[in-house]
Design an enzyme around this catalytic site. Structure first.
Site, mmCIF file in Angstrom:
data_model
loop_
_atom_site.group_PDB
_atom_site.id
_atom_site.type_symbol
_atom_site.label_atom_id
_atom_site.label_comp_id
_atom_site.label_asym_id
_atom_site.label_seq_id
_atom_site.Cartn_x
_atom_site.Cartn_y
_atom_site.Cartn_z
ATOM 1 N N TYR A 21 -3.830 -2.448 -10.238
ATOM 2 C CA TYR A 21 -3.724 -2.274 -8.771
ATOM 3 C C TYR A 21 -2.850 -3.364 -8.138
ATOM 4 C CZ TYR A 21 -5.140 -2.394 -3.855
ATOM 5 O OH TYR A 21 -5.120 -2.427 -2.478
ATOM 6 N N LYS A 52 0.423 3.463 -2.901
ATOM 7 C CA LYS A 52 -0.758 4.333 -3.031
ATOM 8 C C LYS A 52 -0.408 5.813 -2.883
ATOM 9 C CE LYS A 52 -3.603 0.537 -1.305
ATOM 10 N NZ LYS A 52 -4.379 0.009 -0.168
ATOM 11 N N SER A 92 0.795 -1.233 0.000
ATOM 12 C CA SER A 92 0.000 0.000 0.000
ATOM 13 C C SER A 92 0.824 1.279 0.000
ATOM 14 C CB SER A 92 -0.937 0.018 1.202
ATOM 15 O OG SER A 92 -2.033 -0.803 0.929
ATOM 16 N N TYR A 141 -4.516 3.400 8.125
ATOM 17 C CA TYR A 141 -5.857 2.824 8.286
ATOM 18 C C TYR A 141 -6.431 3.189 9.653
ATOM 19 C CZ TYR A 141 -3.817 0.233 4.473
ATOM 20 O OH TYR A 141 -3.180 -0.103 3.329
ATOM 21 N N VAL A 174 1.160 -3.738 3.841
ATOM 22 C CA VAL A 174 1.133 -5.038 4.534
ATOM 23 C C VAL A 174 2.390 -5.879 4.299
ATOM 24 C CG1 VAL A 174 -1.377 -5.287 4.776
ATOM 25 C CG2 VAL A 174 -0.238 -6.155 2.730
HETATM 26 N N1 GLU Z 1 -2.324 -5.162 -1.962
HETATM 27 C C1 GLU Z 1 -2.836 -5.142 -0.614
HETATM 28 C C2 GLU Z 1 -4.318 -5.386 -0.632
HETATM 29 O O1 GLU Z 1 -4.967 -4.896 -1.501
HETATM 30 C C3 GLU Z 1 -2.517 -3.822 -0.007
HETATM 31 C C4 GLU Z 1 -2.952 -3.707 1.430
HETATM 32 C C5 GLU Z 1 -1.934 -2.988 2.282
HETATM 33 O O2 GLU Z 1 -0.754 -2.946 1.983
HETATM 34 O O3 GLU Z 1 -2.347 -2.454 3.312
HETATM 35 O O4 GLU Z 1 -4.869 -6.067 0.170
#
Ligand code: GLU
Length: 309
Positions: free
Chosen positions: A191, A67, A64, A243, A261
């Site tokens: 994505y 992003k 993530s 988050y 993650v």
């Molecule tokens: N590619 C992961 C997902 O979509 C990213 C989530 C993350 O890194 O928090 O679940």
């Protein structure tokens, strides 16, 4: 002023010895194989000095953290029009939550929860083939990190594609509200692949420099984004970057940051430094357990919390 290189190597040593390491993510099967004992930390200051500790040159899945960079690209393409399809408020819910989406008619709370990042990716994809859009994202990463060796880990992307039922549900749900313009498969393909970009702490700290330096690459002085945009991206990192652990991160670390993650965190000390930390074990909110603890120690020792002035 404490000596940065010494502080970084002390923290890396302290983290190496800690028994509490959190839990490595297993819902993307390929990530489950990563060594929970790994730890890396790199800080690049205003003058371009690099302080590195631990596994600073071991590539990991940025997940993530990508992003932050897709948000930067999408703002470059659409400017404030982006905010018609995604909000900028903290969600207070898990990274892959679907409940809020129904209340808010398919408009995700912010660009960093999965739904929001999928909507951002869809905007980047519009008018392109998935391969071109992905190429654009990867080239942007290579450009801002000043490193053309950065690649996508195809194994991680395929692993997430095979098991990404929750993200597939989120994307279809948004599509039903007319929030996504492209075929769901295409958007998710891009994505999953940008989440699977593999980078080292050193490369990631390089990539974050523009956010710590008013939108400019400090090495060349060239602008990547306007200063106002860098400020705003930092604001969203502070409020939404972890988050439902974002409040705790602001409370303990006091810097804008974005976690993934894969166990990485990119943090920004505005006007001072770009910081990347990696430890694959996660806490309950899906954020790097030791990564957060290391950043808390770093900001305390360096006096870098944005709330300290
Ligand atoms: N590619 C992961 C997902 O979509 C990213 C989530 C993350 O890194 O928090 O679940």
């Amino acid at each position: 002023m404490p000596d940065l290189a010494r502080v970084v190597s002390e923290i890396a040593e302290e983290m190496r010895q800690r028994p509490d390491r959190g839990k490595v993510a297993t819902y993307i099967p390929e990530l489950a194989h990563v060594d929970p004992g790994a730890f890396g930390l790199v800080v690049i200051d205003n003058e371009g000095n690099v302080a590195a500790g631990g596994d600073a040159d071991m590539p990991f899945s940025i997940q993530s953290i990508s992003k932050v960079f897709t948000l930067t690209l999408a703002l470059g393409k659409a400017g404030d029009r982006l905010w018609a399809r995604v909000g900028r408020e903290p969600s207070g819910s898990a990274f892959n939550s679907i409940v809020q989406l129904e209340h808010e008619r398919g408009i995700p709370r912010n660009p960093f929860i999965n739904a929001g990042a999928i909507a951002v990716t869809d905007l980047i994809l519009s008018g392109h083939q998935p391969r071109e859009a992905l190429g654009e994202i990867l080239r942007f990463m290579q450009f801002i990190a000043d490193d053309s060796t950065i690649t996508i880990d195809e194994g991680v992307a395929a692993s997430e594609k095979r098991t990404g039922f929750r993200n597939i549900a989120l994307a279809n749900y948004m599509k039903s509200f007319g929030v996504l313009d492209n075929p769901v498969d295409y958007t998710l393909g891009v994505y999953f692949h940008h989440c699977a970009i593999a980078m080292t702490c050193r490369q990631l700290a390089m990539a974050g420099r523009f956010l710590a330096h008013h939108g400019r690459n400090p090495a060349t002085g060239l602008p990547i984004v306007q200063p106002e945009r860098a400020r705003r991206i930092n604001a969203i990192m502070l409020t939404c970057g972890h988050y439902d652990g974002s409040g705790e991160f602001a409370y303990r670390v006091g810097l804008p940051g974005k976690s993934g993650v894969g166990g990485g965190i990119l943090a920004v000390a505005p006007g001072k430094a770009s910081i990347a930390v990696w430890s694959p074990g996660l806490d309950e909110s899906g954020n790097s357990h030791l990564g957060r603890i290391a950043l808390e120690a770093l900001t305390k020792r360096m006096g870098w919390s944005i709330f300290a002035a």
